[in-house]
Each structure stands twice: as structure tokens, then as C-alpha cells.
Enzyme design. Structure first.
Site, short mmCIF file in Angstrom:
data_model
loop_
_atom_site.label_atom_id
_atom_site.label_comp_id
_atom_site.label_asym_id
_atom_site.label_seq_id
_atom_site.Cartn_x
_atom_site.Cartn_y
_atom_site.Cartn_z
N ASP A 82 41.20 9.10 37.04
CA ASP A 82 40.54 8.06 36.24
C ASP A 82 40.25 8.48 34.79
O ASP A 82 39.36 9.30 34.54
CB ASP A 82 39.22 7.63 36.87
CG ASP A 82 39.36 7.06 38.27
OD1 ASP A 82 40.13 7.63 39.07
OD2 ASP A 82 38.70 6.05 38.58
N GLU A 88 41.74 2.71 35.02
CA GLU A 88 40.81 1.59 35.24
C GLU A 88 39.55 1.69 34.38
O GLU A 88 38.85 0.71 34.20
CB GLU A 88 40.43 1.48 36.72
CG GLU A 88 39.55 2.62 37.19
CD GLU A 88 38.56 2.21 38.26
OE1 GLU A 88 38.62 1.06 38.71
OE2 GLU A 88 37.73 3.05 38.64
N ASN A 89 39.24 2.89 33.87
CA ASN A 89 38.05 3.07 33.03
C ASN A 89 38.40 3.43 31.59
O ASN A 89 37.58 3.96 30.85
CB ASN A 89 37.15 4.19 33.59
CG ASN A 89 36.78 4.00 35.04
OD1 ASN A 89 37.23 4.74 35.91
ND2 ASN A 89 35.98 2.98 35.31
N HIS A 112 38.00 -1.93 38.75
CA HIS A 112 37.71 -2.49 37.42
C HIS A 112 38.93 -3.12 36.75
O HIS A 112 38.92 -3.37 35.55
CB HIS A 112 37.12 -1.41 36.50
CG HIS A 112 35.84 -0.84 37.00
ND1 HIS A 112 34.73 -1.62 37.25
CD2 HIS A 112 35.49 0.43 37.33
CE1 HIS A 112 33.74 -0.85 37.70
NE2 HIS A 112 34.18 0.39 37.76
N HIS A 161 42.58 4.19 45.86
CA HIS A 161 41.36 4.13 45.06
C HIS A 161 40.21 3.78 46.00
O HIS A 161 39.98 2.62 46.31
CB HIS A 161 41.56 3.07 43.99
CG HIS A 161 40.59 3.15 42.85
ND1 HIS A 161 40.73 4.05 41.83
CD2 HIS A 161 39.47 2.45 42.59
CE1 HIS A 161 39.74 3.89 40.97
NE2 HIS A 161 38.95 2.94 41.41
N HIS A 199 38.93 7.16 42.04
CA HIS A 199 37.73 6.33 42.08
C HIS A 199 36.40 7.10 42.11
O HIS A 199 35.47 6.71 41.44
CB HIS A 199 37.75 5.32 43.23
CG HIS A 199 36.48 4.52 43.36
ND1 HIS A 199 36.13 3.56 42.43
CD2 HIS A 199 35.48 4.52 44.28
CE1 HIS A 199 34.97 3.01 42.79
NE2 HIS A 199 34.56 3.58 43.90
N HIS A 209 35.70 9.96 40.85
CA HIS A 209 35.58 10.74 39.62
C HIS A 209 35.21 12.20 39.89
O HIS A 209 34.83 12.92 38.97
CB HIS A 209 34.57 10.12 38.64
CG HIS A 209 35.00 8.80 38.08
ND1 HIS A 209 34.51 8.28 36.91
CD2 HIS A 209 35.91 7.89 38.52
CE1 HIS A 209 35.06 7.11 36.66
NE2 HIS A 209 35.91 6.84 37.63
FE LIG Z 1 37.01 4.97 38.03
FE LIG Z 2 36.98 2.72 40.62
#
Ligand SMILES: [Fe+2]
Ligand SMILES: [Fe+2]
Length: 279
Positions: free
Chosen positions: A14, A45-46, A74, A157, A182, A184
Site C-alpha cells: 500500500d 489504494e492510499n 478505498h 486485500h 491492507h 500496512h
Molecule cells: Fe491501505
Molecule cells: Fe485497505
């Protein structure tokens, strides 16, 4: 074919905000050369301010040497990404979303050595918003894949390590790698399962590690302690890339090696010098 008929795939965990993006754009080309990587997949996604992805950032990451982008819970935070999700072959949405949801359920890309690689994204269901069953969804994607696509990377994820392990076992011998994103937080369980599938519960985060999962510690702590809402700004300290490299037989798609990779800011600068010399 790649040298010795092996392909090397990298999944970057991520990417969080600018600190994550800066490291990736600096280091990816050099890392590709140094590790003989044939295909780079990144979870983004981030990437946009800590949540979602914009068209500009999509193009920035692709230009930097990322071949394919996966997302997560996200994915639809920025609506402006919909045309990219619908139109581009280098980004996928979770395969266990409704058919009508923006984006494609999987993609097949070619490496420079002409090996076809399928990339599939799935979302977990434990401690996450309800989605369709990821186990059945991935079976449907595998049924739909052409039989000459043997190298298959799955980004699962998900929140729960049990869910991750179940997906690894569900797909063991049928895909090249099941790698988690996901949470992290990198897990130290990278392994090759008995059927030849590379597995790891979570690749980790590419972003500021002096943080709470990429956000400012003081802000998150204040809200958790007082219930006063604060803006969970993206942190800045100790940016690192966390990624996982999988080597596989290009003909059978079976994994032969898996290794965690960490790139800190100093190492990213060194790698950047290889491809973008300052002189
Ligand atoms: Fe994430
Ligand atoms: Fe996520």
C-alpha cells in the site's frame, strides 16, 4: 523468454500519500534493474492524500515503472479515477465486486520477455465492508483465464491473517502468488506453499513508518482518546518501501522463491542515481 525461463514479480505494499509516491518514483526503475524484475505491481489504494487514487497519480506511477496497479477498500474514494478504471488495462478492481462496479475484474499483461502475467485483486470480508465471496470470485476468474496464462499474481486485500492463510491454501497450486495488502504491517511468514504458490499474509506499507499505519500519530491518538474528530493527515517520518519479490517458473507458473524487500530513503536515493543521475 527471460533469462533461465524464470519471471520475477514484485508487489509493492500500500503506497500511502506523497511520502510513499516519492520513494516509488525515485526507486522503482533502479530496483527493476538491480533485481531483474519483469513485472512490478503496486497497491495504490492510499496513494492520493492517503485515500484513493487520481488519474494524475495513476499516470505518475505508470511512468515511474509500475506495470500494474491494484487497489482495495478505498478504490472509489476519488470518483475521477472511474474512467481510468474502466479504460486502462494496467489497473484492476477487486474481482469480488458486482459486475457493474467500475473497473475490470482481472488483467493480463506481457513482460518484456513475453510471459503473460495475470493480476487479480480480491477483498477480504472479515472486519471489512460486506462484499461477495472472494473464494468463489477468484475461482470464476481462474476459469475465465486463457490456458496459456500460467503466471498469476493475486493481491488479497484483507484484514485477518486467518482469511489470508485460507486464500493461500484455496489457491495453492493454481496461482503463482497470494500476497496480502491492507493491514500496512509486513508479516514475516513469506513461504512457498506445498503446491508451489508463494504466500505472505501482508507485504506491508510503502509510506511514512513513523506513523499509525501512515497517518500522524498525534491526530489518531487524540481522536481515539477523546472521540474528538481530527484530520488524519498523512505522516512524513521514516518513509520506506515494503515490497515482496516472487520468482517463478515462466512455463509452469510455480513459484521458486519469495523474498521481502525494504527500501528506505537513503537506499531509494542510491537506486535513483542509477537511473536518474543528478550530474
Ligand atoms: Fe491501505
Ligand atoms: Fe485497505
Amino acid at each position: 523468454m527471460q533469462k533461465d525461463d524464470h519471471v520475477r514479480l514484485l508487489l509493492i505494499g500500500d503506497i500511502v500519500g506523497k511520502p510513499g509516491r516519492q520513494l516509488v518514483t525515485r526507486a522503482v526503475s533502479g530496483l527493476r534493474i538491480e533485481e531483474s524484475i519483469d513485472l512490478v505491481v503496486a497497491n495504490a489504494e492510499n496513494a492520493a492524500g492517503g485515500s484513493g487514487l487520481t488519474p494524475a497519480i495513476y499516470h505518475e506511477l505508470i511512468a515511474a515503472g509500475v506495470d500494474c496497479i491494484t487497489m482495495g477498500d478505498h478504490i472509489y474514494r476519488r470518483r475521477e479515477i472511474f474512467p481510468i478504471l474502466n479504460g486502462e488495462a494496467r489497473i484492476v478492481r477487486p474481482a469480488n465486486f458486482p459486475q457493474e462496479a467500475p473497473g475490470r475484474a482481472f488483467t493480463v499483461l506481457g513482460t518484456r520477455g513475453k510471459t503473460k502475467v495475470a493480476v487479480i485483486s480480491l477483498l477480504g470480508r472479515v472486519f471489512m465492508a460486506p462484499v461477495d465471496c472472494p473464494f468463489h470470485a477468484v475461482d470464476r476468474v481462474l476459469d475465465a483465464l486463457a490456458s496459456d496464462v500460467r503466471v498469476i499474481l493475486v493481491d488479497f486485500h484483507a484484514e485477518a491473517t486467518s482469511d489470508m492463510q485460507l486464500m493461500g491454501r484455496h489457491l495453492d497450486g493454481r496461482v503463482t502468488a497470494v500476497l496480502g495488502t491492507h493491514t500496512h504491517v509486513t508479516t514475516a511468514d513469506e513461504q512457498i506453499l506445498p503446491g508451489g504458490t508463494a504466500f505472505q499474509c501482508d507485504v506491508g506499507m510503502t509510506g511514512p513508518h513513523e506513523s499509525i499505519l501512515g497517518r500522524r500519530i498525534d491526530r489518531v491518538l487524540e481522536t481515539v482518546r477523546t472521540f474528538r474528530p481530527t484530520h488524519f493527515e498523512v505522516a512524513t517520518g521514516e518513509p520506506r518501501i515494503h515490497a515482496t519479490l516472487v520468482e517463478a517458473d515462466a512455463v509452469t507458473g510455480r513459484a521458486t522463491a519469495i523474498r521481502r524487500i525494504v527500501v528506505d530513503a537513503a537506499r531509494a536515493a542510491e537506486l535513483g542515481e542509477r537511473t536518474h543521475p543528478t550530474e
